[in-house]
Design a protein around this motif. Sequence first.
Motif, mmCIF file in Angstrom:
data_model
loop_
_atom_site.group_PDB
_atom_site.id
_atom_site.type_symbol
_atom_site.label_atom_id
_atom_site.label_comp_id
_atom_site.label_asym_id
_atom_site.label_seq_id
_atom_site.Cartn_x
_atom_site.Cartn_y
_atom_site.Cartn_z
ATOM 1 N N GLU A 185 0.357 -66.998 -12.622
ATOM 2 C CA GLU A 185 -0.572 -68.129 -12.157
ATOM 3 C C GLU A 185 -0.212 -69.332 -12.857
ATOM 4 O O GLU A 185 0.463 -69.610 -13.831
ATOM 5 N N SER A 186 -0.230 -70.297 -11.688
ATOM 6 C CA SER A 186 0.476 -71.614 -11.886
ATOM 7 C C SER A 186 -0.568 -72.808 -11.862
ATOM 8 O O SER A 186 -0.332 -73.592 -10.934
ATOM 9 N N GLY A 187 -1.357 -72.953 -12.710
ATOM 10 C CA GLY A 187 -2.287 -74.094 -13.060
ATOM 11 C C GLY A 187 -3.331 -74.243 -11.565
ATOM 12 O O GLY A 187 -3.616 -73.448 -10.801
ATOM 13 N N PRO A 188 -3.823 -75.646 -11.602
ATOM 14 C CA PRO A 188 -4.918 -75.849 -10.739
ATOM 15 C C PRO A 188 -4.371 -75.782 -9.344
ATOM 16 O O PRO A 188 -5.371 -75.510 -8.378
ATOM 17 N N ARG A 189 -3.113 -75.867 -9.134
ATOM 18 C CA ARG A 189 -2.707 -76.129 -7.780
ATOM 19 C C ARG A 189 -1.367 -75.169 -7.491
ATOM 20 O O ARG A 189 -0.273 -75.686 -7.804
ATOM 21 N N PRO A 190 -1.559 -73.936 -7.088
ATOM 22 C CA PRO A 190 -0.649 -72.914 -7.219
ATOM 23 C C PRO A 190 0.400 -73.457 -5.816
ATOM 24 O O PRO A 190 -0.253 -74.280 -5.084
ATOM 25 N N PRO A 191 1.492 -73.053 -5.705
ATOM 26 C CA PRO A 191 2.436 -73.399 -4.704
ATOM 27 C C PRO A 191 1.801 -72.982 -3.282
ATOM 28 O O PRO A 191 1.390 -72.132 -3.056
ATOM 29 N N ARG A 192 1.943 -73.855 -2.539
ATOM 30 C CA ARG A 192 1.409 -73.797 -1.071
ATOM 31 C C ARG A 192 1.807 -72.638 -0.289
ATOM 32 O O ARG A 192 0.984 -72.044 0.460
ATOM 33 N N TRP A 193 3.163 -72.292 -0.543
ATOM 34 C CA TRP A 193 3.539 -70.904 0.216
ATOM 35 C C TRP A 193 2.728 -69.753 -0.160
ATOM 36 O O TRP A 193 2.530 -68.978 0.585
ATOM 37 N N ARG A 194 2.287 -69.875 -1.439
ATOM 38 C CA ARG A 194 1.411 -68.627 -1.766
ATOM 39 C C ARG A 194 0.020 -68.559 -1.031
ATOM 40 O O ARG A 194 -0.576 -67.572 -0.527
ATOM 41 N N ASN A 195 -0.573 -69.902 -0.877
ATOM 42 C CA ASN A 195 -1.810 -69.965 0.174
ATOM 43 C C ASN A 195 -1.566 -69.485 1.294
ATOM 44 O O ASN A 195 -2.257 -68.923 1.981
ATOM 45 N N LEU A 196 -0.369 -69.857 1.878
ATOM 46 C CA LEU A 196 -0.153 -69.638 3.505
ATOM 47 C C LEU A 196 0.296 -67.997 3.505
ATOM 48 O O LEU A 196 -0.208 -67.590 4.414
ATOM 49 N N ALA A 197 1.135 -67.747 2.584
ATOM 50 C CA ALA A 197 1.401 -66.133 2.668
ATOM 51 C C ALA A 197 0.070 -65.227 2.631
ATOM 52 O O ALA A 197 -0.051 -64.377 3.521
ATOM 53 N N MET A 198 -0.992 -65.577 1.646
ATOM 54 C CA MET A 198 -1.947 -64.801 1.594
ATOM 55 C C MET A 198 -2.976 -65.057 2.846
ATOM 56 O O MET A 198 -3.717 -64.242 3.489
ATOM 57 N N HIS A 199 -2.878 -66.288 3.496
ATOM 58 C CA HIS A 199 -3.823 -66.690 4.675
ATOM 59 C C HIS A 199 -3.409 -65.725 5.729
ATOM 60 O O HIS A 199 -4.069 -65.167 6.620
ATOM 61 N N TYR A 200 -1.897 -66.086 6.054
ATOM 62 C CA TYR A 200 -1.634 -65.627 7.169
ATOM 63 C C TYR A 200 -1.176 -63.969 7.201
ATOM 64 O O TYR A 200 -1.501 -63.357 8.074
ATOM 65 N N GLY A 201 -0.761 -63.746 6.043
ATOM 66 C CA GLY A 201 -0.718 -62.124 5.697
ATOM 67 C C GLY A 201 -2.067 -61.294 5.932
ATOM 68 O O GLY A 201 -1.940 -60.188 6.653
ATOM 69 N N THR A 202 -2.988 -62.004 5.326
ATOM 70 C CA THR A 202 -4.292 -61.176 5.384
ATOM 71 C C THR A 202 -4.872 -61.267 6.992
ATOM 72 O O THR A 202 -4.999 -60.195 7.612
ATOM 73 N N GLY A 203 -4.648 -62.338 7.631
ATOM 74 C CA GLY A 203 -4.867 -62.645 9.206
ATOM 75 C C GLY A 203 -4.137 -61.373 9.861
ATOM 76 O O GLY A 203 -4.745 -60.640 10.589
ATOM 77 N N ALA A 204 -3.036 -61.404 9.685
ATOM 78 C CA ALA A 204 -2.244 -60.500 10.489
ATOM 79 C C ALA A 204 -2.379 -59.000 10.209
ATOM 80 O O ALA A 204 -2.542 -58.247 11.021
ATOM 81 N N ALA A 205 -2.473 -58.588 9.107
ATOM 82 C CA ALA A 205 -3.142 -57.273 8.603
ATOM 83 C C ALA A 205 -4.140 -56.813 9.202
ATOM 84 O O ALA A 205 -4.393 -55.843 9.792
ATOM 85 N N VAL A 206 -5.264 -57.682 8.844
ATOM 86 C CA VAL A 206 -6.589 -57.258 9.513
ATOM 87 C C VAL A 206 -6.650 -57.377 10.906
ATOM 88 O O VAL A 206 -7.373 -56.662 11.867
ATOM 89 N N GLY A 207 -5.886 -58.174 11.689
ATOM 90 C CA GLY A 207 -5.796 -58.394 13.145
ATOM 91 C C GLY A 207 -5.478 -56.878 13.829
ATOM 92 O O GLY A 207 -5.705 -56.686 14.903
ATOM 93 N N LEU A 251 -3.589 -64.097 -4.179
ATOM 94 C CA LEU A 251 -2.108 -63.101 -4.094
ATOM 95 C C LEU A 251 -1.541 -63.159 -5.336
ATOM 96 O O LEU A 251 -0.851 -62.156 -5.596
ATOM 97 N N SER A 252 -1.415 -64.274 -6.317
ATOM 98 C CA SER A 252 -0.827 -64.179 -7.482
ATOM 99 C C SER A 252 -1.466 -62.978 -8.297
ATOM 100 O O SER A 252 -0.684 -62.016 -8.949
ATOM 101 N N ARG A 253 -2.772 -62.552 -8.388
ATOM 102 C CA ARG A 253 -3.311 -61.638 -9.209
ATOM 103 C C ARG A 253 -3.028 -60.318 -8.467
ATOM 104 O O ARG A 253 -2.608 -59.228 -9.020
ATOM 105 N N LEU A 254 -2.934 -60.079 -7.195
ATOM 106 C CA LEU A 254 -2.721 -58.762 -6.644
ATOM 107 C C LEU A 254 -1.233 -58.579 -6.697
ATOM 108 O O LEU A 254 -0.942 -57.310 -6.782
ATOM 109 N N THR A 255 -0.492 -59.324 -6.819
ATOM 110 C CA THR A 255 1.022 -59.061 -7.021
ATOM 111 C C THR A 255 1.726 -59.276 -8.378
ATOM 112 O O THR A 255 2.832 -59.071 -8.544
ATOM 113 N N GLY A 256 0.880 -59.486 -9.252
ATOM 114 C CA GLY A 256 1.499 -59.871 -10.531
ATOM 115 C C GLY A 256 2.204 -61.238 -10.815
ATOM 116 O O GLY A 256 2.789 -61.349 -11.873
ATOM 117 N N LEU A 257 2.388 -62.035 -9.524
ATOM 118 C CA LEU A 257 2.892 -63.407 -9.864
ATOM 119 C C LEU A 257 2.242 -64.073 -11.118
ATOM 120 O O LEU A 257 1.151 -63.949 -11.133
#
Length: 178
Positions: free
Chosen positions: A51-73, A43-49
């Motif tokens: 990059e924030s070290g070895p543990r990016p913010p949890r919201w980014r993981n959730l946004a990509m995880h749920y966003g991709t699932g909803a879109a592909v659904g 998500l960071s690379r797709l949006t230009g956000l």
Amino acid sequence: MMTRVVWQGVVAGLAGVAVMTLAEKAEQRFTGRPDSYVPARTLSRLTGLPESGPRPPRWRNLAMHYGTGAAVGVLRSVMAQAGLRGPVASGMFTVVRLTTDQILENATGTGAPPQTWPRTELAVDLLHKAVYGFVTGAVADSLAARGGPGPGRRHASLRPGRESGVGPIPRRAAWAAR
């Protein structure tokens, strides 16, 4: 019809992601496998956000995880509306979900082709994506069934039993029940 396809697909995709996430968390407790931050990095690379070290913010993981699932659904909803339903359709869709993730991760350089992964990681990913694909499919199929069989199923019912040489249904009848 398009509005129905989109909202049903988003609902189905979110249901699939929710169940997949529960399965992932149960598997992680059992195996000790740590969280993956590939979705957040993608998500960071797709949006230009930044990059924030070895543990990016949890919201980014959730946004990509749920966003991709909803879109592909939404694509699974299109399949169900057209009459592609059931386990075979969900199996086809599972491949689409896997392919979507791999395109995004490999194109951004945050992932590697699955054939280069350790076999256990590959098996775990395939299992979780299958959970997503089949749950999303069950929800999409159930929602689409409210509108009738869909043009593909109407076509198949012209001559049941794996027959060849069945011409198309009339254009007017393709979406008549919609």
